[in-house]
Design a protein around this motif. Structure first.
Motif, PDB file in Angstrom:
ATOM      1  N   THR A  19      -1.359   1.459   6.560  1.00 22.31           N
ATOM      2  CA  THR A  19      -0.426   0.415   6.116  1.00 22.31           C
ATOM      3  C   THR A  19       0.326  -0.203   7.296  1.00 22.31           C
ATOM      4  O   THR A  19       0.572   0.465   8.301  1.00 22.31           O
ATOM      5  N   LEU A  25       5.185   0.614   1.076  1.00 22.39           N
ATOM      6  CA  LEU A  25       4.826   0.334  -0.321  1.00 22.39           C
ATOM      7  C   LEU A  25       5.640   1.260  -1.198  1.00 22.39           C
ATOM      8  O   LEU A  25       5.655   2.475  -0.983  1.00 22.39           O
ATOM      9  N   CYS A  58       3.973  -1.194  -8.193  1.00 23.06           N
ATOM     10  CA  CYS A  58       3.077  -1.522  -7.074  1.00 23.06           C
ATOM     11  C   CYS A  58       1.680  -1.820  -7.643  1.00 23.06           C
ATOM     12  O   CYS A  58       1.214  -1.145  -8.547  1.00 23.06           O
ATOM     13  N   HIS A  59       1.023  -2.842  -7.122  1.00 30.56           N
ATOM     14  CA  HIS A  59      -0.285  -3.266  -7.638  1.00 30.56           C
ATOM     15  C   HIS A  59      -1.199  -3.610  -6.461  1.00 30.56           C
ATOM     16  O   HIS A  59      -0.743  -3.645  -5.298  1.00 30.56           O
ATOM     17  N   ALA A  88      -0.030  -6.175  -3.913  1.00 31.83           N
ATOM     18  CA  ALA A  88       0.974  -5.694  -2.952  1.00 31.83           C
ATOM     19  C   ALA A  88       0.305  -4.821  -1.898  1.00 31.83           C
ATOM     20  O   ALA A  88       0.656  -4.871  -0.706  1.00 31.83           O
ATOM     21  N   ALA A 127      -1.495  -6.917   0.722  1.00 28.95           N
ATOM     22  CA  ALA A 127      -0.571  -7.521   1.689  1.00 28.95           C
ATOM     23  C   ALA A 127      -0.067  -6.503   2.700  1.00 28.95           C
ATOM     24  O   ALA A 127       0.373  -6.869   3.789  1.00 28.95           O
ATOM     25  N   ALA A 128      -0.142  -5.216   2.339  1.00 31.80           N
ATOM     26  CA  ALA A 128       0.434  -4.174   3.207  1.00 31.80           C
ATOM     27  C   ALA A 128      -0.615  -3.437   4.040  1.00 31.80           C
ATOM     28  O   ALA A 128      -0.264  -2.556   4.830  1.00 31.80           O
ATOM     29  N   ALA A 174      -2.054   1.997  -4.816  1.00 27.00           N
ATOM     30  CA  ALA A 174      -0.972   1.531  -5.697  1.00 27.00           C
ATOM     31  C   ALA A 174      -0.473   2.687  -6.567  1.00 27.00           C
ATOM     32  O   ALA A 174       0.741   2.869  -6.752  1.00 27.00           O
ATOM     33  N   GLU A 222       8.419   6.631  -0.834  1.00 33.66           N
ATOM     34  CA  GLU A 222       7.543   5.476  -0.617  1.00 33.66           C
ATOM     35  C   GLU A 222       6.412   5.853   0.334  1.00 33.66           C
ATOM     36  O   GLU A 222       6.423   6.932   0.938  1.00 33.66           O
TER      37      GLU A 222
END
Ligand code: 0L1
Ligand code: MG
Length: 262
Positions: free
Chosen positions: A114, A118, A123-124, A127, A130-131, A211, A223
């Motif tokens: 990452t 996240l 969280c999906h 997301a 993008a990370a 996710a 997280e």
């Protein structure tokens, strides 16, 4: 939670001893049939605290039992989450000593690192996309501490989801331009193909496992930090190995990962 702090500490010692001395034990729910999921993760957390207290760094997080083949193999429907420590890493192309393990199996895994944190809930896959900093291939060597693989999921979670060794490949790729769902994986043992799958075998998309991990941690006030190596789970069923075996896994677009068991 159903177990007190002393019992959790004792069970963490019991399971970590089994890991470090490579001896098997019976599943802990035999003696603690009422333990719940929070107890199971608390035992795993205690094992992690012990390792970190000895200076062993947590090298990554893992999702397990995420592929349809693996769920069928184990007769379960729920993924589980754990961690890998730095001392569990072995080089690509290197040797893995079976004398340090009980009954190892290999799993081919599509992994990510990452670049942003996240956090669940909510969280999906978008997301996660993008990370993602980059994608890397890996082979996880799992080694349940439970005799003859006789366990249930809570026992497995407490046993840090059978984490034991891992080998990361040397080719990293940006996620744009890769479709992890159609990324093919071929697992060879001693030169013969023994399993194959595409990334979609992992929950439809390996990023779904990331996710789910973020949502699992979010429910516990935690997280996935930026810069975390995340193993998304074996794409095929796990394959047993023993001394003398060599394993080579070919990942489409990501190169190969290999090791010898001695
Ligand atoms: O990494 C994983 O898929 C976890 C597996 C836990 C159960 C087993 O030992 O097969
Ligand atoms: Mg795994």
């Amino acid at each position: 939670m159903k177990l007190d702090a002393q019992t959790i500490a004792d069970l963490a010692t019991h399971l970590e001893d089994a890991e470090l001395k490579a001896h098997d034990v019976t599943k802990i729910t035999d003696a603690h049939p009422h333990m719940d999921w929070d107890d199971a993760y608390a035992i795993q957390d205690e094992i992690r605290r012990r390792k970190e207290g000895r200076g062993q760094r947590t090298a990554g997080l893992k999702a397990g039992l995420t592929s349809f083949a693996k769920m069928k193999q184990m007769g379960v429907e729920t993924p589980v989450f754990g961690f890998v420590s730095d001392y569990m890493a072995r080089p690509d192309g290197g040797e893995i000593k079976t004398s340090e393990l009980i009954h190892p199996k290999v799993e081919a895994e599509i992994c990510i690192v990452t670049k942003a944190a996240l956090r669940g809930p909510g969280c999906h896959v978008g997301a996660v996309l993008a990370a993602v900093d980059f994608v890397v291939p890996a082979v996880e060597i799992i080694d349940s501490r439970y005799r003859d693989f006789k366990f249930d999921l809570k026992s497995v979670v407490a046993d840090n989801t059978s984490a034991s060794r891992f080998v990361v490949g040397s080719r990293m790729r940006a996620i744009d331009g890769l479709d992890l769902r159609t990324l093919g994986v071929v697992l060879e043992k001693n030169g013969e193909i023994v399993a194959m799958a595409a990334g979609a075998a992992v929950l439809g998309n390996p990023l779904t496992a990331v996710a789910m991990l973020a949502n699992h941690l979010g429910a516990r006030g935690q997280e996935i930090p930026a810069g975390t190596f995340v193993m998304t789970g074996g794409v095929t069923e796990a394959i047993s190995v023993q001394a003398g075996d060599s394993v080579n896994v070919r990942f489409q677009d990501l190169g190969s990962v290999s090791m010898r068991f001695v």
